[in-house]
Design a protein around this motif. Structure first.
Motif, PDB file in Angstrom:
ATOM      1  N   ASP A 205      39.239  58.770  33.695  1.00 39.04           N
ATOM      2  CA  ASP A 205      38.081  59.747  32.935  1.00 39.04           C
ATOM      3  C   ASP A 205      37.187  59.061  32.857  1.00 39.04           C
ATOM      4  O   ASP A 205      35.978  59.592  32.632  1.00 39.04           O
ATOM      5  N   ASP A 206      36.605  57.615  32.272  1.00 33.66           N
ATOM      6  CA  ASP A 206      35.708  56.933  31.970  1.00 33.66           C
ATOM      7  C   ASP A 206      35.389  55.787  33.175  1.00 33.66           C
ATOM      8  O   ASP A 206      36.017  54.632  32.894  1.00 33.66           O
ATOM      9  N   ALA A 207      34.883  55.865  34.111  1.00 39.02           N
ATOM     10  CA  ALA A 207      34.746  54.718  35.221  1.00 39.02           C
ATOM     11  C   ALA A 207      34.075  53.572  34.758  1.00 39.02           C
ATOM     12  O   ALA A 207      34.604  52.404  35.085  1.00 39.02           O
TER      13      ALA A 207
ATOM     14  N   SER B 193      29.789  51.849  39.075  1.00 42.94           N
ATOM     15  CA  SER B 193      30.077  53.284  38.714  1.00 42.94           C
ATOM     16  C   SER B 193      28.942  54.009  39.280  1.00 42.94           C
ATOM     17  O   SER B 193      29.569  55.295  39.984  1.00 42.94           O
TER      18      SER B 193
ATOM     19  N   ARG C 243      29.819  56.800  42.758  1.00 42.92           N
ATOM     20  CA  ARG C 243      29.524  58.365  42.911  1.00 42.92           C
ATOM     21  C   ARG C 243      28.987  58.802  44.463  1.00 42.92           C
ATOM     22  O   ARG C 243      29.274  59.828  44.796  1.00 42.92           O
TER      23      ARG C 243
ATOM     24  N   SER D  48      36.622  59.182  39.396  1.00 42.75           N
ATOM     25  CA  SER D  48      36.757  59.773  38.329  1.00 42.75           C
ATOM     26  C   SER D  48      37.457  60.947  38.344  1.00 42.75           C
ATOM     27  O   SER D  48      37.446  61.631  39.393  1.00 42.75           O
ATOM     28  N   THR D  49      37.930  61.522  37.070  1.00 41.06           N
ATOM     29  CA  THR D  49      38.947  62.412  37.186  1.00 41.06           C
ATOM     30  C   THR D  49      38.143  63.870  37.435  1.00 41.06           C
ATOM     31  O   THR D  49      38.658  64.635  38.165  1.00 41.06           O
TER      32      THR D  49
END
Length: 339
Positions: free
Chosen positions: A57-59, A86, A90, A114-115
């Motif tokens: 959830d939080d990279a 992070s 992406r 990431s989720t």
């Protein structure tokens, strides 16, 4: 009932998982280290690199914790800190891989996504990178109670069936269907030209038909165009290839694929809506080919950027080692076919 895997149990995979931060929305193992592939012995499966994907959830927080626990897994990018890692994550397919990592007497590779990026890919096929892996059998190791993620996982499988139906002839076998589905995420991937065994899709499907049945049986049983005799392990399909039938299927495809298809047939400067263009495609004798071209377009761009990113995330030495391993596997596969 859990999907059957290679001779060693799921304990092996969970022991690997114990080395990492536990804040995971989804964790799964995949590839030839988990499910046997044609032409490979059981012993070979036990020595193959193990592949994992972790959705978080939080990279930034996850990488920050993982840098404390497993700093040696990262390339020189570790010196730039979790925020930069992070940010790099992406790009491309939205996943950050650490590869050729020694763990519990095995070599592993793990990707962090990431989720939100995973859900986007599952619903809309933005990159078809992780979504493509989840269209094939995987070993789920951890999953939290995220109803949106669960819905996205099911949506991805339904979309895979729909896309396969559009590309297959009116009648086909169950194995034909799984071959088409397994090949979706390799369409347009430049690594299939250099770096992967050309028989990869066949090698994945043939020994694992039972795993594909487990994954798709519910969807196929609910599909009005298919008579699925699960007990007999047989599928009888008669797909509606009328323009109306194809239009219904095209409208059910993920958003990114619809956009790619419309870009192929809509001349530049012509402002028509997606529905109008897909109706035109539904009447086109090359409808299935256009769907294939659309998928290839998605995969091509994401696989190129993701592979280029590997030089940063793995570092030059590991990148070369990993590429040479892939080339060796491709060459070995080619030699087996000619012998």
């Amino acid at each position: 009932m859990a999907l059957p895997v290679l001779s060693s149990s799921a304990v092996k995979f969970r022991r690997v998982l114990a080395h990492f931060p536990q804040e995971l929305s989804l964790a799964f193992a995949y590839g030839s280290g988990v499910f046997r592939q044609a032409g490979a012995s059981a012993e070979h499966g036990e020595t193959n690199m193990l592949d994992f994907v972790f959705a978080v959830d939080d990279a930034v927080t996850w990488h920050m914790t993982n840098l404390v626990k497993n700093r040696s897994h990262y390339s020189f990018l570790k010196f730039f800190g979790p925020k930069k890692i992070s940010t790099i994550q992406r790009y491309g397919a939205g996943i950050y891989y650490n590869t050729l990592v020694p763990c519990n007497d095995r070599v592993i590779k793990y990707g962090v996504i990431s989720t939100d990026a995973l859900i986007e890919d599952l619903f809309h096929w933005k990159t078809l990178y992780v979504a493509g892996r989840l269209q094939k059998p995987v070993k789920i190791l951890a999953q939290n109670e995220n109803s949106r993620l669960q819905a996205a996982l099911v949506s991805n499988l339904k979309s895979a069936v729909t896309a396969a139906f559009l590309m297959l002839p009116e009648s086909f076998s169950e194995e034909d269907l799984y071959m088409q589905i397994a090949g979706l995420s390799y369409s347009g991937d430049f690594r299939m030209i250099i770096g992967e065994d050309k028989s990869k899709v066949q090698n994945i499907v043939k020994p694992n038909v039972a795993h594909f049945q487990k994954l798709y049986s519910t969807i196929l049983q609910d599909c009005p165009q298919v008579v699925y005799k699960h007990q007999l392990g047989r599928l009888e399909a008669s797909i509606d290839k009328s323009p109306e039938g194809q239009f219904t299927q095209l409208m059910a495809l993920p958003k990114t694929l619809q956009q790619k298809i419309t870009a192929l047939v809509n001349p530049p400067g012509k402002n028509r809506d997606v529905e109008e263009i897909l109706l035109q495609v539904a009447h086109d004798p090359d409808c299935g080919f256009l769907v294939h071209q659309g998928i290839s377009g998605i995969v091509r761009s994401s696989s190129l950027v993701q592979s280029a990113k590997t030089i940063l995330t793995a570092g030059a030495k590991k990148s070369v080692t990993y590429s040479l391993r892939k080339l060796y596997k491709m060459t070995k596969g080619g030699l087996k076919k000619t012998s």
